[in-house]
Motif scaffolding. Structure first.
Motif, PDB file in Angstrom:
ATOM      1  N   LYS A   1       0.851  -1.189   0.000  1.00  0.00           N
ATOM      2  CA  LYS A   1       0.000   0.000   0.000  1.00  0.00           C
ATOM      3  C   LYS A   1       0.889   1.241   0.000  1.00  0.00           C
ATOM      4  O   LYS A   1       1.902   1.270   0.691  1.00  0.00           O
ATOM      5  N   VAL A   2       0.478   2.251  -0.765  1.00  0.00           N
ATOM      6  CA  VAL A   2       1.158   3.546  -0.785  1.00  0.00           C
ATOM      7  C   VAL A   2       0.111   4.611  -0.494  1.00  0.00           C
ATOM      8  O   VAL A   2      -0.948   4.647  -1.132  1.00  0.00           O
ATOM      9  N   ILE A   3       0.416   5.471   0.481  1.00  0.00           N
ATOM     10  CA  ILE A   3      -0.493   6.559   0.852  1.00  0.00           C
ATOM     11  C   ILE A   3       0.223   7.880   0.607  1.00  0.00           C
ATOM     12  O   ILE A   3       1.293   8.127   1.156  1.00  0.00           O
ATOM     13  N   PHE A   4      -0.381   8.745  -0.206  1.00  0.00           N
ATOM     14  CA  PHE A   4       0.136  10.094  -0.404  1.00  0.00           C
ATOM     15  C   PHE A   4      -0.545  11.001   0.616  1.00  0.00           C
ATOM     16  O   PHE A   4      -1.777  11.022   0.702  1.00  0.00           O
ATOM     17  N   VAL A   5       0.258  11.727   1.392  1.00  0.00           N
ATOM     18  CA  VAL A   5      -0.279  12.532   2.486  1.00  0.00           C
ATOM     19  C   VAL A   5       0.064  14.001   2.300  1.00  0.00           C
ATOM     20  O   VAL A   5       1.198  14.356   1.973  1.00  0.00           O
ATOM     21  N   GLY A   6      -0.936  14.838   2.523  1.00  0.00           N
ATOM     22  CA  GLY A   6      -0.770  16.286   2.492  1.00  0.00           C
ATOM     23  C   GLY A   6      -1.664  16.910   3.537  1.00  0.00           C
ATOM     24  O   GLY A   6      -2.251  16.212   4.373  1.00  0.00           O
ATOM     25  N   ARG A   7      -1.789  18.189   3.462  1.00  0.00           N
ATOM     26  CA  ARG A   7      -2.572  18.900   4.474  1.00  0.00           C
ATOM     27  C   ARG A   7      -4.051  18.519   4.418  1.00  0.00           C
ATOM     28  O   ARG A   7      -4.634  18.080   5.394  1.00  0.00           O
ATOM     29  N   ARG A   8      -4.681  18.716   3.236  1.00  0.00           N
ATOM     30  CA  ARG A   8      -6.118  18.465   3.120  1.00  0.00           C
ATOM     31  C   ARG A   8      -6.470  17.335   2.165  1.00  0.00           C
ATOM     32  O   ARG A   8      -7.633  16.944   2.071  1.00  0.00           O
ATOM     33  N   ALA A   9      -5.512  16.852   1.391  1.00  0.00           N
ATOM     34  CA  ALA A   9      -5.718  15.733   0.448  1.00  0.00           C
ATOM     35  C   ALA A   9      -6.759  16.043  -0.617  1.00  0.00           C
ATOM     36  O   ALA A   9      -7.572  15.188  -0.982  1.00  0.00           O
ATOM     37  N   THR A  10      -6.728  17.265  -1.132  1.00  0.00           N
ATOM     38  CA  THR A  10      -7.673  17.631  -2.184  1.00  0.00           C
ATOM     39  C   THR A  10      -6.995  18.031  -3.488  1.00  0.00           C
ATOM     40  O   THR A  10      -7.676  18.331  -4.466  1.00  0.00           O
ATOM     41  N   CYS A  11      -5.674  18.030  -3.531  1.00  0.00           N
ATOM     42  CA  CYS A  11      -4.980  18.529  -4.716  1.00  0.00           C
ATOM     43  C   CYS A  11      -3.863  17.583  -5.171  1.00  0.00           C
ATOM     44  O   CYS A  11      -4.089  16.683  -5.967  1.00  0.00           O
ATOM     45  N   ARG A  12      -2.644  17.809  -4.682  1.00  0.00           N
ATOM     46  CA  ARG A  12      -1.513  16.973  -5.098  1.00  0.00           C
ATOM     47  C   ARG A  12      -1.716  15.509  -4.745  1.00  0.00           C
ATOM     48  O   ARG A  12      -1.337  14.628  -5.521  1.00  0.00           O
ATOM     49  N   GLU A  13      -2.271  15.259  -3.597  1.00  0.00           N
ATOM     50  CA  GLU A  13      -2.402  13.887  -3.114  1.00  0.00           C
ATOM     51  C   GLU A  13      -3.271  13.039  -4.045  1.00  0.00           C
ATOM     52  O   GLU A  13      -2.845  11.958  -4.456  1.00  0.00           O
ATOM     53  N   PRO A  14      -4.494  13.485  -4.393  1.00  0.00           N
ATOM     54  CA  PRO A  14      -5.276  12.666  -5.319  1.00  0.00           C
ATOM     55  C   PRO A  14      -4.663  12.612  -6.722  1.00  0.00           C
ATOM     56  O   PRO A  14      -4.807  11.606  -7.427  1.00  0.00           O
ATOM     57  N   MET A  15      -3.958  13.684  -7.136  1.00  0.00           N
ATOM     58  CA  MET A  15      -3.299  13.635  -8.441  1.00  0.00           C
ATOM     59  C   MET A  15      -2.203  12.564  -8.429  1.00  0.00           C
ATOM     60  O   MET A  15      -2.103  11.755  -9.358  1.00  0.00           O
ATOM     61  N   ALA A  16      -1.395  12.545  -7.381  1.00  0.00           N
ATOM     62  CA  ALA A  16      -0.338  11.534  -7.260  1.00  0.00           C
ATOM     63  C   ALA A  16      -0.942  10.138  -7.167  1.00  0.00           C
ATOM     64  O   ALA A  16      -0.451   9.190  -7.789  1.00  0.00           O
ATOM     65  N   MET A  17      -2.014  10.007  -6.407  1.00  0.00           N
ATOM     66  CA  MET A  17      -2.696   8.727  -6.268  1.00  0.00           C
ATOM     67  C   MET A  17      -3.154   8.218  -7.633  1.00  0.00           C
ATOM     68  O   MET A  17      -2.916   7.064  -7.991  1.00  0.00           O
ATOM     69  N   ALA A  18      -3.794   9.094  -8.396  1.00  0.00           N
ATOM     70  CA  ALA A  18      -4.304   8.705  -9.716  1.00  0.00           C
ATOM     71  C   ALA A  18      -3.165   8.306 -10.653  1.00  0.00           C
ATOM     72  O   ALA A  18      -3.292   7.333 -11.407  1.00  0.00           O
ATOM     73  N   LEU A  19      -2.061   9.031 -10.599  1.00  0.00           N
ATOM     74  CA  LEU A  19      -0.925   8.705 -11.457  1.00  0.00           C
ATOM     75  C   LEU A  19      -0.313   7.361 -11.085  1.00  0.00           C
ATOM     76  O   LEU A  19       0.042   6.573 -11.966  1.00  0.00           O
TER      77      LEU A  19
END
Length: 159
Positions: free
Chosen positions: A5-23
């Motif tokens: 499992k890989v989790i991308f973590v940020g402040r609110r998880a509404t921008c870079r995090e879902p973009m990185a997740m999708a990629l």
């Protein structure tokens, strides 16, 4: 494979995090792993930033049901890699109970600059962020694929 499992973590998880997740999800055939995004300050299940969603859609990537979720101590495990976008966020995550396997994406990929947060910027900034993330995610996949074949760092990744 060391990580399941890989989790991308940020402040609110509404921008870079879902973009990185999708990629990274797009790369799953090359490295089969569960991928998600979490935030440290998620007050409610907020949808993805509209500009981030627009940039992803322009590249044929759609996350219609995405909603931000809070990072909790239950997210940590020995086979989970937690990826942040800057050192300050890594330090905040490390303060959480049970925190382990926390890395800054650019430290793993060897990129010199941290990935900028386009939040609140123009659409062009989101496009640049997505392109930069794409390059870093491809490097991350290489590191994850090589984790059992070569000498690794403390997280089991090739640097």
């Amino acid at each position: 494979m060391k990580y399941k499992k890989v989790i991308f973590v940020g402040r609110r998880a509404t921008c870079r995090e879902p973009m990185a997740m999708a990629l990274l999800q797009r790369e799953v055939p090359r490295y089969p792993v569960e991928v998600c995004a979490r935030g440290l300050v998620v007050l409610f299940a907020e949808p993805m930033n509209p500009k981030a969603e627009e940039v992803l859609a322009a590249n044929g990537i759609f996350l219609p049901d995405y909603r931000a979720r809070q990072l909790t101590s239950e997210d940590f495990s020995t086979d989970t890699l937690v990826v942040t976008f800057h050192q300050n966020m890594k330090e905040k995550v490390l303060e959480m109970e049970g925190a382990q396997n926390i890395v800054v994406l650019t430290d793993v990929t060897g990129d010199e600059l941290e990935i900028m947060d386009p939040y609140g910027g123009e659409l062009l900034q989101y496009e640049i962020c997505l392109e930069t993330l794409g390059n870093s995610i491809r490097k991350l996949v290489q590191c994850l694929q090589n984790d059992s074949q070569n000498e690794t760092d403390e997280y089991g990744l090739i640097l």
